[in-house]
Write a protein that holds these residues in place. Structure first.
Motif, short mmCIF file in Angstrom:
data_model
loop_
_atom_site.label_atom_id
_atom_site.label_comp_id
_atom_site.label_asym_id
_atom_site.label_seq_id
_atom_site.Cartn_x
_atom_site.Cartn_y
_atom_site.Cartn_z
N ILE A 29 0.85 -1.18 0.00
CA ILE A 29 0.00 0.00 0.00
C ILE A 29 0.90 1.24 0.00
CG2 ILE A 29 -1.82 1.27 1.23
CD1 ILE A 29 -2.64 -1.53 0.08
N PRO A 30 0.72 2.13 -0.98
CA PRO A 30 1.53 3.36 -1.00
C PRO A 30 1.20 4.24 0.20
CG PRO A 30 0.42 3.02 -3.11
CD PRO A 30 -0.17 2.05 -2.14
N VAL A 31 2.24 4.70 0.89
CA VAL A 31 2.06 5.55 2.06
C VAL A 31 2.84 6.84 1.85
CG1 VAL A 31 2.42 5.78 4.55
CG2 VAL A 31 1.78 3.56 3.59
N LEU A 32 2.16 7.96 2.05
CA LEU A 32 2.80 9.27 1.98
C LEU A 32 2.89 9.84 3.39
CD1 LEU A 32 3.81 11.71 0.26
CD2 LEU A 32 1.46 12.56 0.38
N ASN A 33 4.09 10.17 3.82
CA ASN A 33 4.28 10.79 5.12
C ASN A 33 4.23 12.30 4.92
OD1 ASN A 33 5.79 12.15 7.30
ND2 ASN A 33 6.08 10.09 8.07
N ALA A 34 3.13 12.92 5.40
CA ALA A 34 2.94 14.36 5.18
C ALA A 34 4.01 15.19 5.87
CB ALA A 34 1.55 14.77 5.66
N LYS A 79 -1.20 20.30 -1.91
CA LYS A 79 -1.12 20.21 -3.37
C LYS A 79 -0.19 19.07 -3.80
CE LYS A 79 -0.18 22.99 -7.46
NZ LYS A 79 1.08 23.31 -8.04
N ALA A 80 0.98 18.99 -3.17
CA ALA A 80 1.94 17.93 -3.51
C ALA A 80 1.38 16.55 -3.17
CB ALA A 80 3.27 18.17 -2.79
N ALA A 81 0.65 16.46 -2.05
CA ALA A 81 0.05 15.18 -1.64
C ALA A 81 -1.00 14.74 -2.65
CB ALA A 81 -0.57 15.30 -0.25
N GLU A 82 -1.79 15.67 -3.13
CA GLU A 82 -2.82 15.34 -4.13
C GLU A 82 -2.18 14.86 -5.43
OE1 GLU A 82 -6.46 14.46 -5.35
OE2 GLU A 82 -6.01 15.18 -3.35
N GLU A 83 -1.11 15.52 -5.84
CA GLU A 83 -0.38 15.11 -7.06
C GLU A 83 0.19 13.70 -6.88
OE1 GLU A 83 2.45 18.27 -7.53
OE2 GLU A 83 0.93 19.67 -8.30
N TRP A 84 0.72 13.40 -5.70
CA TRP A 84 1.26 12.07 -5.42
C TRP A 84 0.15 11.03 -5.50
CZ3 TRP A 84 -0.09 8.71 -1.46
CH2 TRP A 84 0.73 7.60 -1.29
N THR A 85 -1.00 11.32 -4.90
CA THR A 85 -2.12 10.37 -4.87
C THR A 85 -2.57 10.03 -6.28
OG1 THR A 85 -2.85 11.22 -2.73
CG2 THR A 85 -4.47 10.00 -4.01
N LEU A 86 -2.64 11.02 -7.16
CA LEU A 86 -3.10 10.79 -8.53
C LEU A 86 -2.17 9.87 -9.32
CD1 LEU A 86 -4.33 14.41 -9.38
CD2 LEU A 86 -5.75 12.38 -8.95
N LYS A 87 -0.93 9.74 -8.88
CA LYS A 87 0.04 8.89 -9.58
C LYS A 87 0.01 7.43 -9.12
CE LYS A 87 3.28 12.69 -10.30
NZ LYS A 87 4.54 13.30 -9.87
N GLN A 88 -0.75 7.13 -8.07
CA GLN A 88 -0.78 5.78 -7.51
C GLN A 88 -1.81 4.91 -8.25
OE1 GLN A 88 1.79 5.38 -5.46
NE2 GLN A 88 2.04 7.59 -5.74
N HIS A 89 -1.56 3.60 -8.26
CA HIS A 89 -2.44 2.67 -8.98
C HIS A 89 -2.77 1.45 -8.13
CE1 HIS A 89 -1.75 5.10 -12.54
NE2 HIS A 89 -0.45 5.02 -12.29
N THR A 90 -3.17 1.69 -6.90
CA THR A 90 -3.54 0.60 -6.00
C THR A 90 -4.98 0.82 -5.54
OG1 THR A 90 -2.57 1.90 -4.20
CG2 THR A 90 -1.20 0.15 -5.14
N ALA A 91 -5.52 -0.16 -4.83
CA ALA A 91 -6.91 -0.06 -4.37
C ALA A 91 -7.10 1.17 -3.47
CB ALA A 91 -7.30 -1.33 -3.61
N TYR A 92 -6.10 1.46 -2.65
CA TYR A 92 -6.17 2.64 -1.79
C TYR A 92 -4.77 3.14 -1.48
CZ TYR A 92 -5.26 -0.37 2.36
OH TYR A 92 -4.72 -1.24 3.28
N THR A 93 -4.71 4.38 -1.01
CA THR A 93 -3.45 4.97 -0.58
C THR A 93 -3.62 5.44 0.86
OG1 THR A 93 -4.07 7.19 -1.32
CG2 THR A 93 -2.84 5.81 -2.88
N ILE A 94 -2.50 5.64 1.52
CA ILE A 94 -2.52 6.14 2.90
C ILE A 94 -1.70 7.42 2.97
CG2 ILE A 94 -1.73 5.73 5.27
CD1 ILE A 94 -2.42 2.81 4.91
N LYS A 95 -2.29 8.41 3.63
CA LYS A 95 -1.57 9.65 3.93
C LYS A 95 -1.40 9.69 5.44
CE LYS A 95 -1.88 14.68 3.55
NZ LYS A 95 -2.74 15.80 3.13
N GLU A 96 -0.16 9.68 5.88
CA GLU A 96 0.17 9.71 7.31
C GLU A 96 0.47 11.15 7.73
OE1 GLU A 96 3.89 8.48 10.21
OE2 GLU A 96 3.82 7.65 8.20
#
Length: 195
Positions: free
Chosen positions: A26-31, A92-109
């Protein structure tokens, strides 16, 4: 894209939980990491921080995090100024990152999930909690802060019991409860929501 938030107070163990989800693909973005990267690399943010907090906010081209922390964690107004500068670029950067993911869901920490408005637009929010004494000891060991410095940072966050009430599910990060079974259960719960 189904968006999952992961939050908890300082020292709760969010990053440990995030790593477990990451191990499952699962892709995880650490804010917080993203914010630090933006503060270090975005010329407009650098100029704004230097203008507001002074030239000492950067030392030899690097963000002086200790200096900045001493200012913002001692004064709620200064913290709100910092957040007003950094949060929009981070969102804005988090939204751009999310749009590049291709999994069932993403996580923003994010630690300040509700405080910053990051909770808006999330489909599901996971909270991570631990007793305050445990959290304080973890942060002292991890960051080399004093107890009073940790408490100052905790005081800038929503009370943990309230924060957990705002979450869809809560992971208890205490020795008596294993983390992996809790994470696997939530992972399955999210997948079930998507089917």
């Amino acid at each position: 894209m189904f968006k999952v938030g992961l939050t908890g107070g300082i020292g709760s163990g969010k990053s440990t939980v995030a790593k477990l989800f990451s191990c499952m693909g699962i892709p995880v973005l650490n804010a917080d990491d993203l914010s630090r990267k933006i503060m270090q690399s975005d010329p407009e943010i650098i100029a704004a921080l230097t203008h507001i907090f002074g030239s000492n906010v950067y030392t030899q081209g690097k963000l002086n995090r200790k200096y900045l922390a001493e200012i913002v964690f001692a004064d709620p107004y200064q913290l709100s100024v910092l957040n007003a500068i950094v949060h929009p670029a981070t969102f804005k950067a988090a939204e751009e990152w999310t749009l590049k993911q291709h999994t069932a869901y993403t996580i923003k920490e994010a630690a300040l999930f509700f405080e910053s408005g990051s909770s808006e637009g999330m489909d599901f929010i996971i909270g991570v909690t631990a007793p305050q004494s445990v959290r304080i000891n973890r942060v002292i060991k991890r960051d080399g802060l004093t107890k009073s410095e940790v408490l100052m940072r905790m005081n800038q966050q929503i009370e943990d019991s309230l924060k957990m009430k705002l979450c869809n599910v809560v992971i208890e990060n205490i020795e008596q409860k294993l983390l992996i079974p809790q994470v696997l259960k939530i992972h399955q719960q999210i997948l079930d929501l998507l089917n």
